[in-house]
Motif scaffolding. Sequence first.
Motif, PDB file in Angstrom:
ATOM      1  N   PHE A  77      12.650   8.975  26.299  1.00 60.18           N
ATOM      2  CA  PHE A  77      12.882   8.493  24.911  1.00 60.18           C
ATOM      3  C   PHE A  77      11.925   8.947  23.693  1.00 60.18           C
ATOM      4  CE2 PHE A  77      12.872   5.044  21.742  1.00 60.18           C
ATOM      5  CZ  PHE A  77      14.382   5.094  21.271  1.00 60.18           C
ATOM      6  N   ILE A  78      10.445   8.874  24.419  1.00 62.21           N
ATOM      7  CA  ILE A  78       9.381   9.565  23.475  1.00 62.21           C
ATOM      8  C   ILE A  78       9.699  10.842  22.927  1.00 62.21           C
ATOM      9  CG2 ILE A  78       6.995  10.093  23.620  1.00 62.21           C
ATOM     10  CD1 ILE A  78       6.786   7.350  25.449  1.00 62.21           C
ATOM     11  N   VAL A  79      10.107  11.655  23.899  1.00 62.01           N
ATOM     12  CA  VAL A  79      10.198  13.032  23.491  1.00 62.01           C
ATOM     13  C   VAL A  79      11.301  13.141  22.525  1.00 62.01           C
ATOM     14  CG1 VAL A  79      11.216  15.341  24.265  1.00 62.01           C
ATOM     15  CG2 VAL A  79       9.647  14.183  25.555  1.00 62.01           C
ATOM     16  N   LEU A  80      12.544  12.222  22.539  1.00 61.79           N
ATOM     17  CA  LEU A  80      13.420  12.211  21.587  1.00 61.79           C
ATOM     18  C   LEU A  80      13.208  11.536  20.115  1.00 61.79           C
ATOM     19  CD1 LEU A  80      16.571  11.089  23.646  1.00 61.79           C
ATOM     20  CD2 LEU A  80      15.986  13.490  22.845  1.00 61.79           C
ATOM     21  N   THR A  81      12.085  10.707  20.184  1.00 57.40           N
ATOM     22  CA  THR A  81      11.835  10.232  18.858  1.00 57.40           C
ATOM     23  C   THR A  81      10.789  10.368  18.137  1.00 57.40           C
ATOM     24  OG1 THR A  81      11.035   8.234  20.313  1.00 57.40           O
ATOM     25  CG2 THR A  81      13.358   8.388  19.721  1.00 57.40           C
ATOM     26  N   VAL A  82       9.555  10.495  18.884  1.00 63.97           N
ATOM     27  CA  VAL A  82       8.148  10.514  18.267  1.00 63.97           C
ATOM     28  C   VAL A  82       7.898  11.646  17.318  1.00 63.97           C
ATOM     29  CG1 VAL A  82       5.775  10.569  18.697  1.00 63.97           C
ATOM     30  CG2 VAL A  82       7.153   9.146  20.251  1.00 63.97           C
ATOM     31  N   LEU A  83       8.116  12.633  17.676  1.00 62.18           N
ATOM     32  CA  LEU A  83       7.729  13.865  16.934  1.00 62.18           C
ATOM     33  C   LEU A  83       8.736  14.152  15.984  1.00 62.18           C
ATOM     34  CD1 LEU A  83       5.719  16.289  16.434  1.00 62.18           C
ATOM     35  CD2 LEU A  83       7.097  17.686  18.239  1.00 62.18           C
ATOM     36  N   PRO A  84      10.388  14.180  16.436  1.00 60.96           N
ATOM     37  CA  PRO A  84      11.181  14.348  15.526  1.00 60.96           C
ATOM     38  C   PRO A  84      11.199  13.378  14.347  1.00 60.96           C
ATOM     39  CG  PRO A  84      12.247  14.592  17.568  1.00 60.96           C
ATOM     40  CD  PRO A  84      10.743  13.947  17.840  1.00 60.96           C
TER      41      PRO A  84
ATOM     42  N   MET B 161      21.059   8.051  25.835  1.00 56.99           N
ATOM     43  CA  MET B 161      19.609   8.068  25.110  1.00 56.99           C
ATOM     44  C   MET B 161      19.460   8.702  23.978  1.00 56.99           C
ATOM     45  SD  MET B 161      17.860   5.932  26.746  1.00 56.99           S
ATOM     46  CE  MET B 161      15.850   6.401  26.789  1.00 56.99           C
ATOM     47  N   PRO B 162      20.207   9.900  23.679  1.00 55.65           N
ATOM     48  CA  PRO B 162      20.198  10.648  22.388  1.00 55.65           C
ATOM     49  C   PRO B 162      20.710   9.841  21.413  1.00 55.65           C
ATOM     50  CG  PRO B 162      20.700  12.246  24.312  1.00 55.65           C
ATOM     51  CD  PRO B 162      20.709  10.828  24.758  1.00 55.65           C
ATOM     52  N   MET B 163      21.795   9.038  21.608  1.00 50.59           N
ATOM     53  CA  MET B 163      22.410   8.163  20.426  1.00 50.59           C
ATOM     54  C   MET B 163      21.578   6.775  20.263  1.00 50.59           C
ATOM     55  SD  MET B 163      24.776   9.545  19.492  1.00 50.59           S
ATOM     56  CE  MET B 163      24.278  11.070  19.738  1.00 50.59           C
ATOM     57  N   VAL B 164      20.890   6.403  21.312  1.00 50.19           N
ATOM     58  CA  VAL B 164      20.188   5.559  20.913  1.00 50.19           C
ATOM     59  C   VAL B 164      18.718   5.866  20.110  1.00 50.19           C
ATOM     60  CG1 VAL B 164      18.477   3.677  22.020  1.00 50.19           C
ATOM     61  CG2 VAL B 164      20.793   4.109  22.971  1.00 50.19           C
ATOM     62  N   ALA B 165      18.390   7.029  20.485  1.00 52.28           N
ATOM     63  CA  ALA B 165      17.142   7.793  19.765  1.00 52.28           C
ATOM     64  C   ALA B 165      17.696   7.924  18.260  1.00 52.28           C
ATOM     65  CB  ALA B 165      16.778   8.933  20.410  1.00 52.28           C
ATOM     66  N   LEU B 166      18.895   8.445  18.138  1.00 47.62           N
ATOM     67  CA  LEU B 166      19.407   8.591  16.825  1.00 47.62           C
ATOM     68  C   LEU B 166      19.247   7.328  15.928  1.00 47.62           C
ATOM     69  CD1 LEU B 166      20.682  10.416  14.659  1.00 47.62           C
ATOM     70  CD2 LEU B 166      22.960   9.845  15.843  1.00 47.62           C
TER      71      LEU B 166
ATOM     72  N   THR C 144      -0.547  11.528   9.345  1.00 49.27           N
ATOM     73  CA  THR C 144       0.123  12.037  10.401  1.00 49.27           C
ATOM     74  C   THR C 144      -0.247  11.550  11.781  1.00 49.27           C
ATOM     75  OG1 THR C 144       0.509  14.010   9.060  1.00 49.27           O
ATOM     76  CG2 THR C 144       1.335  14.035  11.469  1.00 49.27           C
ATOM     77  N   ALA C 145      -1.699  11.622  11.925  1.00 50.99           N
ATOM     78  CA  ALA C 145      -2.170  10.872  13.174  1.00 50.99           C
ATOM     79  C   ALA C 145      -1.721   9.689  13.583  1.00 50.99           C
ATOM     80  CB  ALA C 145      -3.640  11.398  13.413  1.00 50.99           C
ATOM     81  N   LEU C 146      -2.098   9.056  12.395  1.00 54.49           N
ATOM     82  CA  LEU C 146      -1.361   7.476  12.506  1.00 54.49           C
ATOM     83  C   LEU C 146      -0.092   7.139  12.983  1.00 54.49           C
ATOM     84  CD1 LEU C 146      -1.967   4.526  11.850  1.00 54.49           C
ATOM     85  CD2 LEU C 146      -1.612   4.809   9.597  1.00 54.49           C
ATOM     86  N   VAL C 147       0.726   7.979  12.064  1.00 52.60           N
ATOM     87  CA  VAL C 147       2.278   7.854  12.275  1.00 52.60           C
ATOM     88  C   VAL C 147       2.665   8.168  13.736  1.00 52.60           C
ATOM     89  CG1 VAL C 147       4.411   8.786  11.695  1.00 52.60           C
ATOM     90  CG2 VAL C 147       2.922   8.292   9.741  1.00 52.60           C
ATOM     91  N   LEU C 148       2.082   9.275  14.265  1.00 51.04           N
ATOM     92  CA  LEU C 148       2.373   9.757  15.575  1.00 51.04           C
ATOM     93  C   LEU C 148       1.607   8.607  16.656  1.00 51.04           C
ATOM     94  CD1 LEU C 148       1.226  13.490  15.555  1.00 51.04           C
ATOM     95  CD2 LEU C 148       3.651  12.401  15.928  1.00 51.04           C
ATOM     96  N   THR C 149       0.695   7.925  16.471  1.00 50.92           N
ATOM     97  CA  THR C 149       0.099   6.871  17.451  1.00 50.92           C
ATOM     98  C   THR C 149       1.092   5.817  17.265  1.00 50.92           C
ATOM     99  OG1 THR C 149      -2.165   7.779  16.884  1.00 50.92           O
ATOM    100  CG2 THR C 149      -1.936   5.748  17.942  1.00 50.92           C
ATOM    101  N   LEU C 150       1.367   5.223  15.924  1.00 51.85           N
ATOM    102  CA  LEU C 150       2.428   4.137  15.945  1.00 51.85           C
ATOM    103  C   LEU C 150       3.597   4.299  16.714  1.00 51.85           C
ATOM    104  CD1 LEU C 150       1.554   2.970  12.023  1.00 51.85           C
ATOM    105  CD2 LEU C 150       0.645   1.928  14.310  1.00 51.85           C
ATOM    106  N   GLN C 151       4.061   5.570  16.429  1.00 54.31           N
ATOM    107  CA  GLN C 151       5.687   5.861  16.845  1.00 54.31           C
ATOM    108  C   GLN C 151       5.448   5.855  18.441  1.00 54.31           C
ATOM    109  OE1 GLN C 151       8.571   5.924  15.652  1.00 54.31           O
ATOM    110  NE2 GLN C 151       7.319   5.138  13.941  1.00 54.31           N
ATOM    111  N   LEU C 152       4.312   6.533  18.829  1.00 53.13           N
ATOM    112  CA  LEU C 152       4.031   6.354  20.392  1.00 53.13           C
ATOM    113  C   LEU C 152       4.115   5.049  20.973  1.00 53.13           C
ATOM    114  CD1 LEU C 152       3.794   8.077  23.132  1.00 53.13           C
ATOM    115  CD2 LEU C 152       1.357   7.876  22.602  1.00 53.13           C
TER     116      LEU C 152
END
Length: 295
Positions: free
Chosen positions: A77-84, A159-164, A216-224
């Motif tokens: 789920f992290i792969v599907l959401t954090v960076l995208p 999982m892809p749909m929940v990520a979407l 960007t670093a803040l957003v990535l950390t918060l999303q993680l």
Amino acid sequence: MTMIHNRRRHYLVAASLVAPFMVILALVFLYPAIRMVALSFTNGPLIGAGDWVGLDNYRRLLSDNLFYTSLKNNGYFIVLTVLPTTLLALAIALMINRLSGRLQATMLALFFLPYILPVSVVTQIWSWMLDFQFGIVQPLLAFITGKPIPVFRNPHWVMPMVALVTIWWTNGFNVLLFIAGLRNIPVDLFEAASLDGASRRQKFCRITWPLLWPVTALVLTLQLILQLKIFDQVYLMSQGGPFNSSYVLLLMVYREAFQLNNGGYASAVALVLFVLIMVVSVLQFQLLRLGGGKR
């Protein structure tokens, strides 16, 4: 003596202002956290006393296949959401930042609107849209795949749909953070670059991206952190199925604590998740900070 008296009075005033917050913090966070740690070393139920079992809950956790399945699903789920979601929010923010006046405010409001909706409303909307028989998105899925798909009953699609849904729901806040970062970049830098004949791509690579890296670093950390704590969307849309393909760590905590009444084991899972979030988020933030320092 007057100075000492005034200093003590200032300390008392400051302590009186801070005391209510500290009391509330101790009652709603520190005490439950301490109780959870102590409970994780017992075989007790969610409410009530239990016998001390030491590290047995953690040994059981290391041999629990469902724990590894949940951990894998969290990582997926992290792969599907954090960076995208970070890249999408950056792209949207760059487009909105080029607008002005009411049009900019309207577009920003449209992208931020889903973020203020409760998760129950968001999941209900998308459950209707993705319904196998009557969902308005099903014709699009049928056009792409050749047939309608029951996405929340399909282990490859759930999982892809929940990520979407998660990206659609939370991305407005990330856009807002990037807009704030873009507005803090001095306009003089872009004007000077234009006078030197810099292209739009060069301005982004040499000015916008380096100065926007802390955001960007803040957003990535918060999303993680947020996506490691995924629970609501999965519970409301798929309940961890089908075949545990969307079963995540917090869902495991919920099942053990509130359905099976295994308070000790649930506390052990929750504590492992807390340590995992803390370690991974700190490591990621430090790596991103080091990466930003080399720019």
